[in-house]
Design a protein around this motif. Structure first.
Motif, PDB file in Angstrom:
ATOM      1  N   PHE A 167       0.828  -1.217   0.000  1.00 41.06           N
ATOM      2  CA  PHE A 167       0.000   0.000   0.000  1.00 41.06           C
ATOM      3  C   PHE A 167       0.859   1.262   0.000  1.00 41.06           C
ATOM      4  CE2 PHE A 167      -3.686  -2.228  -0.094  1.00 41.06           C
ATOM      5  CZ  PHE A 167      -4.260  -2.667   1.081  1.00 41.06           C
ATOM      6  N   PRO A 168       0.299   2.383  -0.492  1.00 38.69           N
ATOM      7  CA  PRO A 168       0.982   3.678  -0.330  1.00 38.69           C
ATOM      8  C   PRO A 168       1.091   4.028   1.164  1.00 38.69           C
ATOM      9  CG  PRO A 168      -0.933   3.867  -1.810  1.00 38.69           C
ATOM     10  CD  PRO A 168      -0.987   2.504  -1.208  1.00 38.69           C
ATOM     11  N   THR A 169       2.066   4.814   1.536  1.00 39.97           N
ATOM     12  CA  THR A 169       2.281   5.161   2.951  1.00 39.97           C
ATOM     13  C   THR A 169       1.045   5.789   3.573  1.00 39.97           C
ATOM     14  OG1 THR A 169       4.612   5.525   2.452  1.00 39.97           O
ATOM     15  CG2 THR A 169       3.785   6.435   4.535  1.00 39.97           C
ATOM     16  N   GLY A 170       0.365   6.650   2.824  1.00 41.65           N
ATOM     17  CA  GLY A 170      -0.836   7.325   3.366  1.00 41.65           C
ATOM     18  C   GLY A 170      -1.898   6.329   3.790  1.00 41.65           C
ATOM     19  N   VAL A 171      -2.039   5.225   3.028  1.00 41.46           N
ATOM     20  CA  VAL A 171      -3.040   4.197   3.385  1.00 41.46           C
ATOM     21  C   VAL A 171      -2.573   3.433   4.622  1.00 41.46           C
ATOM     22  CG1 VAL A 171      -4.138   2.044   2.604  1.00 41.46           C
ATOM     23  CG2 VAL A 171      -3.954   3.995   1.043  1.00 41.46           C
TER      24      VAL A 171
END
Ligand code: AHG
Ligand code: MN
Ligand code: MN
Ligand code: MN
Length: 332
Positions: A215-219
Protein backbone atom coordinates in the motif's frame (compact mmCIF):
# COMPACT_ATOMS: atom_id res chain seq x y z
CA UNK A 1 -46.25 -0.71 -0.53
CA UNK A 2 -45.15 0.96 -3.77
CA UNK A 3 -43.37 -1.02 -6.48
CA UNK A 4 -40.22 0.05 -8.34
CA UNK A 5 -42.22 0.62 -11.50
CA UNK A 6 -44.83 2.76 -9.76
CA UNK A 7 -42.12 4.78 -7.98
CA UNK A 8 -40.20 5.54 -11.18
CA UNK A 9 -43.38 6.70 -12.90
CA UNK A 10 -44.42 8.75 -9.85
CA UNK A 11 -41.03 10.51 -9.94
CA UNK A 12 -41.04 10.81 -13.74
CA UNK A 13 -41.78 14.54 -13.45
CA UNK A 14 -38.22 14.96 -12.17
CA UNK A 15 -37.09 14.04 -15.68
CA UNK A 16 -38.42 16.79 -17.91
CA UNK A 17 -36.81 15.53 -21.09
CA UNK A 18 -37.22 11.80 -20.58
CA UNK A 19 -40.63 10.92 -21.91
CA UNK A 20 -40.64 7.52 -20.21
CA UNK A 21 -37.46 6.12 -21.75
CA UNK A 22 -35.61 6.05 -18.45
CA UNK A 23 -38.60 4.30 -16.90
CA UNK A 24 -38.43 1.66 -19.63
CA UNK A 25 -34.66 1.37 -19.25
CA UNK A 26 -34.80 0.82 -15.49
CA UNK A 27 -37.58 -1.69 -16.16
CA UNK A 28 -35.21 -3.67 -18.39
CA UNK A 29 -32.60 -3.70 -15.62
CA UNK A 30 -35.24 -4.82 -13.12
CA UNK A 31 -36.23 -7.73 -15.40
CA UNK A 32 -32.63 -8.90 -15.92
CA UNK A 33 -32.00 -8.63 -12.16
CA UNK A 34 -34.88 -11.03 -11.51
CA UNK A 35 -33.57 -13.52 -14.08
CA UNK A 36 -30.02 -13.44 -12.65
CA UNK A 37 -31.37 -13.60 -9.10
CA UNK A 38 -33.26 -16.78 -9.96
CA UNK A 39 -30.06 -18.49 -11.16
CA UNK A 40 -28.02 -17.28 -8.18
CA UNK A 41 -30.62 -18.62 -5.76
CA UNK A 42 -30.20 -22.14 -7.14
CA UNK A 43 -26.53 -21.90 -8.14
CA UNK A 44 -25.64 -25.16 -6.42
CA UNK A 45 -28.30 -27.06 -8.34
CA UNK A 46 -27.70 -25.83 -11.89
CA UNK A 47 -24.56 -25.73 -13.97
CA UNK A 48 -23.85 -22.08 -13.15
CA UNK A 49 -21.02 -22.49 -10.64
CA UNK A 50 -17.34 -22.49 -11.52
CA UNK A 51 -15.15 -21.05 -14.22
CA UNK A 52 -15.52 -21.11 -17.97
CA UNK A 53 -11.80 -21.52 -18.50
CA UNK A 54 -11.87 -18.34 -20.62
CA UNK A 55 -9.92 -15.23 -19.62
CA UNK A 56 -11.64 -11.83 -19.99
CA UNK A 57 -10.01 -8.57 -21.04
CA UNK A 58 -9.26 -7.92 -17.34
CA UNK A 59 -7.00 -10.99 -17.22
CA UNK A 60 -9.53 -12.72 -14.93
CA UNK A 61 -10.86 -16.23 -15.55
CA UNK A 62 -14.52 -15.67 -16.38
CA UNK A 63 -16.99 -17.44 -14.10
CA UNK A 64 -20.06 -19.06 -15.67
CA UNK A 65 -22.24 -16.59 -13.76
CA UNK A 66 -20.21 -13.64 -15.10
CA UNK A 67 -21.16 -14.68 -18.62
CA UNK A 68 -24.74 -15.65 -17.74
CA UNK A 69 -25.38 -12.27 -16.10
CA UNK A 70 -23.66 -10.45 -18.97
CA UNK A 71 -25.87 -12.14 -21.57
CA UNK A 72 -29.09 -11.56 -19.63
CA UNK A 73 -28.47 -7.85 -18.98
CA UNK A 74 -27.33 -7.29 -22.60
CA UNK A 75 -30.42 -9.07 -23.96
CA UNK A 76 -32.82 -7.17 -21.67
CA UNK A 77 -31.26 -3.83 -22.62
CA UNK A 78 -31.20 -4.63 -26.36
CA UNK A 79 -34.85 -5.74 -26.29
CA UNK A 80 -35.90 -2.19 -25.32
CA UNK A 81 -35.48 0.66 -27.77
CA UNK A 82 -33.98 3.17 -25.33
CA UNK A 83 -30.38 1.89 -25.38
CA UNK A 84 -28.01 2.17 -28.38
CA UNK A 85 -25.15 0.21 -26.84
CA UNK A 86 -23.58 -1.39 -23.77
CA UNK A 87 -20.08 -1.59 -22.35
CA UNK A 88 -19.36 -4.37 -19.88
CA UNK A 89 -16.54 -5.71 -17.74
CA UNK A 90 -17.03 -8.97 -19.63
CA UNK A 91 -16.83 -7.46 -23.15
CA UNK A 92 -13.46 -6.43 -24.65
CA UNK A 93 -15.12 -3.65 -26.69
CA UNK A 94 -18.43 -1.82 -26.35
CA UNK A 95 -21.42 -3.49 -28.01
CA UNK A 96 -23.41 -1.27 -30.39
CA UNK A 97 -27.04 -2.37 -30.85
CA UNK A 98 -28.62 -2.31 -34.31
CA UNK A 99 -29.35 1.38 -34.85
CA UNK A 100 -32.18 0.65 -37.30
CA UNK A 101 -34.36 -0.77 -34.51
CA UNK A 102 -35.05 2.52 -32.82
CA UNK A 103 -34.32 6.10 -33.74
CA UNK A 104 -35.06 6.97 -30.12
CA UNK A 105 -32.14 5.10 -28.55
CA UNK A 106 -30.87 7.99 -26.44
CA UNK A 107 -28.91 6.11 -23.74
CA UNK A 108 -25.83 3.96 -23.26
CA UNK A 109 -25.33 1.60 -20.32
CA UNK A 110 -22.03 0.54 -18.74
CA UNK A 111 -22.15 -2.42 -16.40
CA UNK A 112 -20.40 -4.88 -14.18
CA UNK A 113 -22.86 -7.72 -14.71
CA UNK A 114 -21.59 -9.82 -11.81
CA UNK A 115 -19.55 -8.10 -9.09
CA UNK A 116 -17.76 -10.27 -6.53
CA UNK A 117 -17.25 -13.29 -8.78
CA UNK A 118 -14.85 -14.86 -6.27
CA UNK A 119 -17.84 -15.28 -3.93
CA UNK A 120 -20.13 -17.18 -6.30
CA UNK A 121 -18.96 -20.71 -5.50
CA UNK A 122 -18.93 -20.15 -1.73
CA UNK A 123 -22.47 -18.77 -1.45
CA UNK A 124 -21.47 -15.26 -0.40
CA UNK A 125 -23.41 -12.25 -1.72
CA UNK A 126 -22.61 -10.80 -5.13
CA UNK A 127 -24.01 -7.90 -7.15
CA UNK A 128 -24.56 -6.14 -10.46
CA UNK A 129 -23.55 -2.50 -11.07
CA UNK A 130 -24.90 -0.21 -13.82
CA UNK A 131 -24.22 3.32 -15.03
CA UNK A 132 -26.40 5.20 -17.54
CA UNK A 133 -25.50 8.17 -19.81
CA UNK A 134 -27.20 10.09 -22.59
CA UNK A 135 -25.39 9.23 -25.86
CA UNK A 136 -23.22 11.97 -27.43
CA UNK A 137 -23.42 10.66 -31.02
CA UNK A 138 -26.61 11.35 -33.06
CA UNK A 139 -29.63 9.09 -32.57
CA UNK A 140 -30.20 6.59 -35.35
CA UNK A 141 -26.48 5.95 -35.82
CA UNK A 142 -24.33 3.19 -34.24
CA UNK A 143 -22.91 3.97 -30.81
CA UNK A 144 -19.32 5.24 -30.76
CA UNK A 145 -16.58 5.01 -28.11
CA UNK A 146 -17.09 8.65 -27.03
CA UNK A 147 -20.62 7.73 -25.92
CA UNK A 148 -19.01 5.52 -23.26
CA UNK A 149 -15.93 7.57 -22.31
CA UNK A 150 -17.86 10.26 -20.44
CA UNK A 151 -16.87 11.60 -17.00
CA UNK A 152 -18.99 10.38 -14.10
CA UNK A 153 -20.64 13.75 -13.46
CA UNK A 154 -22.56 13.24 -16.74
CA UNK A 155 -24.33 10.08 -15.55
CA UNK A 156 -28.13 10.36 -15.69
CA UNK A 157 -28.66 7.30 -13.49
CA UNK A 158 -26.67 4.63 -11.66
CA UNK A 159 -27.38 1.75 -9.35
CA UNK A 160 -26.72 -1.76 -8.23
CA UNK A 161 -28.45 -5.02 -7.45
CA UNK A 162 -27.21 -6.85 -4.34
CA UNK A 163 -28.06 -10.58 -4.37
CA UNK A 164 -27.78 -11.00 -0.60
CA UNK A 165 -29.93 -12.37 2.21
CA UNK A 166 -32.58 -10.42 0.33
CA UNK A 167 -32.26 -9.13 -3.21
CA UNK A 168 -32.27 -5.34 -3.44
CA UNK A 169 -32.10 -2.85 -6.27
CA UNK A 170 -30.67 0.55 -5.27
CA UNK A 171 -30.54 3.44 -7.76
CA UNK A 172 -30.25 7.19 -8.16
CA UNK A 173 -31.27 9.52 -10.98
CA UNK A 174 -29.72 12.51 -9.22
CA UNK A 175 -32.67 12.94 -6.87
CA UNK A 176 -31.54 10.91 -3.87
CA UNK A 177 -30.81 7.20 -3.46
CA UNK A 178 -33.72 4.76 -3.21
CA UNK A 179 -33.71 1.06 -2.34
CA UNK A 180 -36.21 -1.60 -3.37
CA UNK A 181 -36.42 -5.11 -1.92
CA UNK A 182 -37.63 -8.06 -3.99
CA UNK A 183 -40.51 -10.10 -2.58
CA UNK A 184 -39.43 -13.53 -3.87
CA UNK A 185 -42.95 -14.95 -3.63
CA UNK A 186 -44.14 -12.37 -6.18
CA UNK A 187 -40.90 -11.42 -7.97
CA UNK A 188 -41.78 -7.77 -7.33
CA UNK A 189 -39.39 -5.04 -6.06
CA UNK A 190 -41.05 -2.89 -3.38
CA UNK A 191 -39.76 0.46 -2.03
CA UNK A 192 -38.06 -0.37 1.27
CA UNK A 193 -35.38 2.33 1.70
CA UNK A 194 -36.41 5.78 0.40
CA UNK A 195 -33.82 8.59 0.41
CA UNK A 196 -30.91 6.51 1.69
CA UNK A 197 -28.18 8.64 3.29
CA UNK A 198 -24.77 7.60 4.62
CA UNK A 199 -23.71 8.81 8.10
CA UNK A 200 -21.03 11.56 7.89
CA UNK A 201 -18.73 9.40 9.99
CA UNK A 202 -18.41 5.71 10.73
CA UNK A 203 -16.40 2.99 12.43
CA UNK A 204 -16.18 0.38 9.64
CA UNK A 205 -13.32 0.15 7.15
CA UNK A 206 -13.26 -2.25 4.19
CA UNK A 207 -9.93 -3.07 2.55
CA UNK A 208 -7.96 -6.18 1.57
CA UNK A 209 -5.26 -5.92 4.24
CA UNK A 210 -3.42 -8.84 2.64
CA UNK A 211 -1.91 -6.18 0.35
CA UNK A 212 -0.72 -4.06 3.31
CA UNK A 213 2.99 -4.19 2.45
CA UNK A 214 2.21 -2.92 -1.08
CA UNK A 215 0.00 0.00 0.00
CA UNK A 216 0.98 3.68 -0.33
CA UNK A 217 2.28 5.16 2.95
CA UNK A 218 -0.84 7.33 3.37
CA UNK A 219 -3.04 4.20 3.38
CA UNK A 220 -0.74 2.43 5.85
CA UNK A 221 -0.91 5.47 8.15
CA UNK A 222 -4.72 5.49 7.87
CA UNK A 223 -4.98 1.79 8.75
CA UNK A 224 -2.82 2.34 11.83
CA UNK A 225 -5.09 5.32 12.71
CA UNK A 226 -8.14 3.02 12.42
CA UNK A 227 -6.49 0.49 14.75
CA UNK A 228 -5.30 2.91 17.48
CA UNK A 229 -7.08 2.58 20.87
CA UNK A 230 -8.87 5.87 21.50
CA UNK A 231 -12.39 5.25 22.87
CA UNK A 232 -13.39 8.91 22.66
CA UNK A 233 -13.14 8.69 18.85
CA UNK A 234 -14.65 5.18 18.75
CA UNK A 235 -11.32 3.60 17.79
CA UNK A 236 -10.24 0.95 17.05
CA UNK A 237 -12.69 0.76 14.17
CA UNK A 238 -14.10 -2.52 12.85
CA UNK A 239 -12.70 -4.24 9.77
CA UNK A 240 -15.32 -5.71 7.43
CA UNK A 241 -14.37 -6.95 3.94
CA UNK A 242 -16.71 -9.20 1.95
CA UNK A 243 -14.89 -9.30 -1.39
CA UNK A 244 -17.90 -7.91 -3.28
CA UNK A 245 -17.73 -4.15 -3.74
CA UNK A 246 -21.54 -4.00 -3.91
CA UNK A 247 -21.97 -5.76 -0.55
CA UNK A 248 -19.30 -3.75 1.27
CA UNK A 249 -20.67 -0.54 -0.26
CA UNK A 250 -24.27 -1.39 0.71
CA UNK A 251 -23.38 -2.12 4.36
CA UNK A 252 -21.30 1.07 4.61
CA UNK A 253 -24.12 3.10 3.02
CA UNK A 254 -26.52 1.90 5.72
CA UNK A 255 -24.15 1.99 8.72
CA UNK A 256 -21.40 4.44 7.76
CA UNK A 257 -17.91 3.37 6.79
CA UNK A 258 -15.24 3.53 4.12
CA UNK A 259 -14.27 1.16 1.31
CA UNK A 260 -10.71 1.44 -0.01
CA UNK A 261 -9.10 -0.28 -2.98
CA UNK A 262 -5.83 1.70 -3.28
CA UNK A 263 -3.01 1.53 -5.76
CA UNK A 264 -0.46 -1.12 -4.82
CA UNK A 265 3.11 -1.76 -5.89
CA UNK A 266 1.89 -4.49 -8.25
CA UNK A 267 -1.25 -2.63 -9.42
CA UNK A 268 -0.36 1.10 -9.54
CA UNK A 269 -3.87 2.05 -10.78
CA UNK A 270 -5.61 -0.20 -8.24
CA UNK A 271 -8.07 -2.91 -9.29
CA UNK A 272 -11.52 -1.34 -9.64
CA UNK A 273 -12.69 -0.12 -13.02
CA UNK A 274 -13.61 3.57 -13.34
CA UNK A 275 -16.50 3.33 -15.78
CA UNK A 276 -18.67 0.53 -14.41
CA UNK A 277 -17.62 0.20 -10.77
CA UNK A 278 -16.22 3.49 -9.42
CA UNK A 279 -18.33 6.08 -11.29
CA UNK A 280 -21.75 4.51 -10.53
CA UNK A 281 -20.81 3.97 -6.87
CA UNK A 282 -19.46 7.52 -6.70
CA UNK A 283 -22.75 8.93 -8.07
CA UNK A 284 -24.68 6.93 -5.47
CA UNK A 285 -22.45 7.85 -2.52
CA UNK A 286 -22.50 11.58 -3.35
CA UNK A 287 -26.29 11.48 -3.71
CA UNK A 288 -26.36 9.81 -0.27
CA UNK A 289 -24.15 12.57 1.23
CA UNK A 290 -20.81 10.73 1.11
CA UNK A 291 -17.63 11.10 -0.92
CA UNK A 292 -15.61 9.16 -3.53
CA UNK A 293 -12.09 9.94 -4.78
CA UNK A 294 -8.94 8.25 -6.02
CA UNK A 295 -7.27 9.57 -2.85
CA UNK A 296 -6.72 12.99 -4.43
CA UNK A 297 -9.32 13.71 -7.16
CA UNK A 298 -13.12 13.39 -7.12
CA UNK A 299 -13.93 10.15 -9.00
CA UNK A 300 -16.70 11.74 -11.08
CA UNK A 301 -14.34 14.46 -12.37
CA UNK A 302 -11.85 11.98 -13.85
CA UNK A 303 -11.81 12.17 -17.67
CA UNK A 304 -11.89 8.55 -18.91
CA UNK A 305 -9.27 7.51 -21.48
CA UNK A 306 -10.14 3.85 -22.07
CA UNK A 307 -13.04 1.53 -21.42
CA UNK A 308 -11.50 -0.71 -18.76
CA UNK A 309 -9.21 1.76 -17.04
CA UNK A 310 -8.66 1.22 -13.33
CA UNK A 311 -8.44 3.86 -10.61
CA UNK A 312 -7.64 3.75 -6.89
CA UNK A 313 -10.95 4.00 -5.00
CA UNK A 314 -11.76 5.61 -1.62
CA UNK A 315 -15.51 5.72 -1.03
CA UNK A 316 -17.85 6.21 1.94
CA UNK A 317 -18.58 8.53 4.87
CA UNK A 318 -17.29 12.03 4.11
CA UNK A 319 -15.28 12.44 7.32
CA UNK A 320 -13.54 9.09 6.86
CA UNK A 321 -12.68 9.75 3.19
CA UNK A 322 -11.37 13.25 4.04
CA UNK A 323 -9.22 11.82 6.86
CA UNK A 324 -7.45 9.33 4.60
CA UNK A 325 -7.17 11.93 1.79
CA UNK A 326 -5.31 14.15 4.26
CA UNK A 327 -2.87 11.33 4.97
CA UNK A 328 -2.49 10.57 1.23
CA UNK A 329 -1.53 14.22 0.62
CA UNK A 330 0.81 14.33 3.63
CA UNK A 331 2.72 11.20 2.64
CA UNK A 332 2.61 11.46 -1.16
P1 AHG B 1 -15.49 -8.39 -10.05
O1 AHG B 1 -15.92 -9.65 -9.37
O2 AHG B 1 -16.62 -7.69 -10.78
O3 AHG B 1 -14.27 -8.58 -10.92
O4 AHG B 1 -15.12 -7.33 -8.92
C1 AHG B 1 -14.41 -7.76 -7.81
C2 AHG B 1 -13.87 -6.54 -7.09
C3 AHG B 1 -14.80 -6.02 -6.00
O5 AHG B 1 -16.12 -6.47 -6.10
C4 AHG B 1 -14.18 -6.53 -4.72
O6 AHG B 1 -14.35 -5.63 -3.65
C5 AHG B 1 -12.72 -6.65 -5.10
O7 AHG B 1 -12.69 -6.93 -6.48
C6 AHG B 1 -12.04 -7.75 -4.35
O8 AHG B 1 -10.71 -7.73 -4.82
P2 AHG B 1 -9.60 -8.55 -3.98
O9 AHG B 1 -10.02 -9.99 -4.04
O10 AHG B 1 -8.32 -8.26 -4.71
O11 AHG B 1 -9.62 -8.00 -2.58
MN1 MN C 1 -16.80 -5.76 -9.91
MN1 MN D 1 -17.63 -8.36 -12.44
MN1 MN E 1 -14.30 -9.64 -12.67
Amino acid sequence: MITLGEYIIEKQHQFPDATGELTQLLGAIRLAAKVVNREINKAGLVDIIGATGVENVQGEVQQKLDLYANEKFKAALEARGEVCGVASEEEDEFVSFDSSRSIDSKYVVLMDPLDGSSNIDVNVSVGTIFSIYKRISPCGTPAVLEDFLQPGYRQVAAGYVVYGSSTMLVYTTGHGVHGFTCDPSLGVFYLSHENMTIPDDGVIYSINEGNYLKFPTGVKKYLKYCQEIEPETNRPYTSRYIGSLVSDFHRNLLKGGIYIYPSTASAPEGKLRLLYECNPMAFLIEQAGGKASDGFTRIMDIEPEELHQRVPFFCGSTHMVETVEGMMREYS
